[in-house]
Motif scaffolding. Structure first.
Motif, PDB file in Angstrom:
ATOM      1  N   GLU A   4       0.779  -1.320   0.019  1.00  0.00           N
ATOM      2  CA  GLU A   4       0.033  -0.125  -0.073  1.00  0.00           C
ATOM      3  C   GLU A   4       0.818   1.411   0.027  1.00  0.00           C
ATOM      4  OE1 GLU A   4      -3.310   2.058   2.710  1.00  0.00           O
ATOM      5  OE2 GLU A   4      -3.177   0.000   2.848  1.00  0.00           O
ATOM      6  N   THR A   5       2.004   1.450   0.836  1.00  0.00           N
ATOM      7  CA  THR A   5       2.787   2.505   0.979  1.00  0.00           C
ATOM      8  C   THR A   5       3.817   2.355   0.287  1.00  0.00           C
ATOM      9  OG1 THR A   5       3.973   1.513   2.889  1.00  0.00           O
ATOM     10  CG2 THR A   5       1.977   2.793   3.320  1.00  0.00           C
ATOM     11  N   GLU A   6       4.210   1.364  -0.669  1.00  0.00           N
ATOM     12  CA  GLU A   6       5.576   1.129  -1.344  1.00  0.00           C
ATOM     13  C   GLU A   6       6.694   1.287  -0.345  1.00  0.00           C
ATOM     14  OE1 GLU A   6       5.729   0.231  -4.843  1.00  0.00           O
ATOM     15  OE2 GLU A   6       3.657  -0.107  -4.272  1.00  0.00           O
ATOM     16  N   LYS A   7       6.653   1.326   0.875  1.00  0.00           N
ATOM     17  CA  LYS A   7       7.661   1.665   1.841  1.00  0.00           C
ATOM     18  C   LYS A   7       8.556   0.169   1.959  1.00  0.00           C
ATOM     19  CE  LYS A   7       6.608   5.266   4.873  1.00  0.00           C
ATOM     20  NZ  LYS A   7       6.292   5.826   6.210  1.00  0.00           N
ATOM     21  N   PRO A   8       9.747   0.064   1.995  1.00  0.00           N
ATOM     22  CA  PRO A   8      10.609  -1.264   2.102  1.00  0.00           C
ATOM     23  C   PRO A   8      10.787  -1.250   3.540  1.00  0.00           C
ATOM     24  CG  PRO A   8      11.975   0.527   1.215  1.00  0.00           C
ATOM     25  CD  PRO A   8      10.692   1.136   1.311  1.00  0.00           C
ATOM     26  N   VAL A   9      10.905  -2.434   4.110  1.00  0.00           N
ATOM     27  CA  VAL A   9      11.188  -2.766   5.375  1.00  0.00           C
ATOM     28  C   VAL A   9      11.843  -4.168   5.626  1.00  0.00           C
ATOM     29  CG1 VAL A   9       8.843  -3.878   6.164  1.00  0.00           C
ATOM     30  CG2 VAL A   9      10.189  -3.000   7.976  1.00  0.00           C
ATOM     31  N   THR A  10      12.632  -4.310   6.590  1.00  0.00           N
ATOM     32  CA  THR A  10      13.453  -5.664   6.835  1.00  0.00           C
ATOM     33  C   THR A  10      13.173  -6.273   8.189  1.00  0.00           C
ATOM     34  OG1 THR A  10      15.092  -4.867   5.308  1.00  0.00           O
ATOM     35  CG2 THR A  10      15.722  -6.595   6.655  1.00  0.00           C
ATOM     36  N   TYR A  11      12.948  -7.542   8.320  1.00  0.00           N
ATOM     37  CA  TYR A  11      12.794  -7.976   9.545  1.00  0.00           C
ATOM     38  C   TYR A  11      13.834  -9.108   9.561  1.00  0.00           C
ATOM     39  CZ  TYR A  11       8.536  -5.151  10.308  1.00  0.00           C
ATOM     40  OH  TYR A  11       7.507  -4.225  10.539  1.00  0.00           O
ATOM     41  N   ARG A  12      14.127  -9.634  11.031  1.00  0.00           N
ATOM     42  CA  ARG A  12      14.803 -10.732  11.134  1.00  0.00           C
ATOM     43  C   ARG A  12      13.960 -11.648  11.893  1.00  0.00           C
ATOM     44  NH1 ARG A  12      19.809 -12.615  14.414  1.00  0.00           N
ATOM     45  NH2 ARG A  12      20.449 -14.810  13.085  1.00  0.00           N
TER      46      ARG A  12
END
Length: 172
Positions: free
Chosen positions: A101-109
């Protein structure tokens, strides 16, 4: 964290941190609080001695934490993430996502409950986001129910790395 005989998945660095904390509490904090209790006890009447009661309460917290740490260490199921690979999201994976929706990248471990740290973007494998990601691969969309509504996250990369060593394997 529920107590019992269930194993607790964690990374080698997570186990190392628990052992370091345990060693510190046993070798440093225990002695320090014993000295504080002795000093407070020397002040006389214990019934109205706030220092003594505060020190005893602190001692109780330290001993409780030592019991918890011993339990967690005994039940630790260490998963060496540097030896993992593949395309699917599993415990230990570092996952790059794109909020559709926001086109925001995010990274999780994805880590064990005791290792979760939002500042580092390490999420517990039992969290809603992690549960939505498990088993998915690059290109898949994970649907996450959040208080703000449904979120769709596209998986753009899955990798396995040891954050302490900077080792990466299983690039996708």
């Amino acid at each position: 964290m529920s107590s019992g005989s269930d194993n607790i998945p964690m990374t080698p660095s997570g186990l190392r941190k628990l052992k370091e904390e345990l060693k510190h509490l046993q070798s440093v904090e225990r002695g320090k609080i014993s000295r504080e209790i002795e000093v407070a006890r020397a002040h006389g009447d214990l019934r109205e001695n706030a220092e003594y009661h505060a020190a005893k309460e602190k001692q109780s917290h330290i001993e409780g934490r030592i019991l918890d740490l011993n339990d967690w260490i005994a039940r630790a199921e260490v998963i060496d993430t540097s030896k993992l690979g593949g395309e699917k999201v599993v415990f230990g994976a570092t996952v790059d996502l794109l909020d559709t929706e926001t086109e925001k990248p995010v990274t999780y471990r994805l880590v064990g409950e005791l290792e979760a740290d939002l500042k580092k973007r390490w999420i517990a494998v039992t969290s809603p986001v992690a549960r939505a990601l498990i088993g998915k691969k690059v290109g898949d969309i994970a649907t996450v129910q959040s208080p703000g509504g449904t979120k769709e996250l596209e998986i753009t990369k899955v990798r396995f790395e040891d954050p302490d060593e900077g080792v990466t394997s299983g690039e996708s």
